[in-house]
Write a protein that holds these residues in place. Sequence first.
Motif, short mmCIF file in Angstrom:
data_model
loop_
_atom_site.label_atom_id
_atom_site.label_comp_id
_atom_site.label_asym_id
_atom_site.label_seq_id
_atom_site.Cartn_x
_atom_site.Cartn_y
_atom_site.Cartn_z
N VAL A 21 -29.70 -34.07 -20.81
CA VAL A 21 -29.91 -32.63 -20.99
C VAL A 21 -31.28 -32.21 -20.46
CG1 VAL A 21 -30.10 -30.76 -22.69
CG2 VAL A 21 -28.28 -32.46 -22.90
N ASP A 22 -32.33 -33.02 -20.66
CA ASP A 22 -33.65 -32.68 -20.12
C ASP A 22 -33.57 -32.52 -18.60
OD1 ASP A 22 -34.94 -32.65 -22.59
OD2 ASP A 22 -35.49 -34.78 -22.46
N GLY A 23 -32.91 -33.46 -17.94
CA GLY A 23 -32.76 -33.39 -16.49
C GLY A 23 -31.92 -32.20 -16.06
N MET A 24 -30.90 -31.86 -16.83
CA MET A 24 -30.06 -30.70 -16.50
C MET A 24 -30.86 -29.41 -16.61
SD MET A 24 -26.58 -31.91 -18.45
CE MET A 24 -25.61 -30.47 -18.10
N MET A 25 -31.83 -29.38 -17.52
CA MET A 25 -32.64 -28.18 -17.74
C MET A 25 -33.68 -27.96 -16.64
SD MET A 25 -31.63 -26.48 -20.33
CE MET A 25 -33.01 -25.33 -20.21
N ARG A 26 -34.17 -29.02 -16.04
CA ARG A 26 -35.29 -28.90 -15.09
C ARG A 26 -35.07 -27.88 -13.98
NH1 ARG A 26 -35.53 -34.59 -15.70
NH2 ARG A 26 -37.09 -35.01 -17.27
N PRO A 27 -33.88 -27.79 -13.37
CA PRO A 27 -33.75 -26.84 -12.26
C PRO A 27 -33.60 -25.37 -12.68
CG PRO A 27 -31.80 -28.26 -12.38
CD PRO A 27 -32.74 -28.70 -13.45
N ILE A 47 -29.94 -21.96 -23.32
CA ILE A 47 -29.21 -22.80 -22.35
C ILE A 47 -29.20 -24.24 -22.83
CG2 ILE A 47 -29.19 -23.68 -19.98
CD1 ILE A 47 -30.35 -20.91 -19.15
N ARG A 48 -30.33 -24.74 -23.32
CA ARG A 48 -30.39 -26.11 -23.84
C ARG A 48 -29.38 -26.29 -24.98
NH1 ARG A 48 -33.36 -30.57 -23.99
NH2 ARG A 48 -34.97 -29.73 -22.63
N GLY A 49 -29.32 -25.35 -25.89
CA GLY A 49 -28.37 -25.45 -26.99
C GLY A 49 -26.94 -25.51 -26.49
N MET A 50 -26.61 -24.68 -25.50
CA MET A 50 -25.27 -24.69 -24.93
C MET A 50 -24.98 -26.03 -24.26
SD MET A 50 -23.44 -24.43 -21.79
CE MET A 50 -24.66 -23.83 -20.65
N LEU A 51 -25.94 -26.55 -23.50
CA LEU A 51 -25.74 -27.84 -22.82
C LEU A 51 -25.61 -28.98 -23.81
CD1 LEU A 51 -28.20 -27.52 -19.80
CD2 LEU A 51 -25.69 -27.37 -19.75
N GLU A 52 -26.41 -28.96 -24.86
CA GLU A 52 -26.31 -30.02 -25.86
C GLU A 52 -24.94 -30.01 -26.51
OE1 GLU A 52 -29.73 -29.23 -28.29
OE2 GLU A 52 -31.02 -30.48 -27.03
N HIS A 53 -24.40 -28.83 -26.74
CA HIS A 53 -23.07 -28.72 -27.34
C HIS A 53 -21.99 -29.08 -26.33
CE1 HIS A 53 -19.72 -27.31 -29.71
NE2 HIS A 53 -19.33 -26.59 -28.67
N ALA A 54 -22.01 -28.45 -25.16
CA ALA A 54 -20.92 -28.59 -24.20
C ALA A 54 -20.95 -29.93 -23.47
CB ALA A 54 -20.96 -27.45 -23.19
N ALA A 55 -22.10 -30.31 -22.96
CA ALA A 55 -22.16 -31.53 -22.15
C ALA A 55 -22.34 -32.78 -22.99
CB ALA A 55 -23.28 -31.41 -21.12
N ALA A 56 -23.37 -32.79 -23.81
CA ALA A 56 -23.70 -34.01 -24.54
C ALA A 56 -22.71 -34.32 -25.66
CB ALA A 56 -25.13 -33.91 -25.09
N GLY A 78 -14.72 -28.53 -9.08
CA GLY A 78 -14.33 -29.91 -9.30
C GLY A 78 -13.91 -30.12 -10.74
N PRO A 79 -13.44 -31.32 -11.05
CA PRO A 79 -13.00 -31.61 -12.41
C PRO A 79 -14.18 -32.00 -13.32
CG PRO A 79 -12.62 -33.51 -11.01
CD PRO A 79 -13.16 -32.41 -10.12
N ALA A 80 -13.98 -31.75 -14.60
CA ALA A 80 -14.89 -32.26 -15.64
C ALA A 80 -14.06 -33.15 -16.55
CB ALA A 80 -15.53 -31.13 -16.43
N HIS A 81 -14.59 -34.32 -16.82
CA HIS A 81 -13.96 -35.29 -17.71
C HIS A 81 -14.81 -35.41 -18.96
CE1 HIS A 81 -12.65 -36.40 -13.66
NE2 HIS A 81 -11.57 -36.89 -14.21
N GLY A 82 -14.18 -35.68 -20.07
CA GLY A 82 -14.96 -35.88 -21.29
C GLY A 82 -14.06 -36.01 -22.50
N ASP A 83 -14.69 -35.94 -23.66
CA ASP A 83 -13.98 -36.05 -24.94
C ASP A 83 -13.60 -34.66 -25.44
OD1 ASP A 83 -14.38 -38.77 -24.83
OD2 ASP A 83 -16.17 -38.72 -26.12
#
Length: 109
Positions: A21-27, A47-56, A78-83
């Motif tokens: 998430v830190d790396g995703m936030m940098r740009p 945005i960090r909160g959304m990424l922590e919920h959605a991605a992590a 493209g596709p997204a894979h996850g739980d």
Amino acid sequence: MSLELPSPISAYVEANARLDVDGMMRPFAADAVVLDDGGRFEGHAEIRGMLEHAAAAYKAVFTPDTFRHEQGQVVVEGPAHGDFKGSPIRFTYRFDLDGDVIKALEITA
């Protein structure tokens, strides 16, 4: 397939592949806006909160397989894979860039 994405998008995608998430936030610009799943997230904290919920939390990794420039935006698909239910799901990411930062991102399935 290896895509030659603009550097801020490439940095975001590479960090997402590591669920960093830190790396995703940098740009992202400090005042960036993300539209995702009916929500609007403004600034780094939201945005960090959304990424922590959605991605992590769901281990969602987006793997772009195509991109194009369209009406001043960089459109990446493209596709997204996850739980999460329905995985994988094909997504479209519409990036607005300002030099080397992401000013806005809209994510749709």
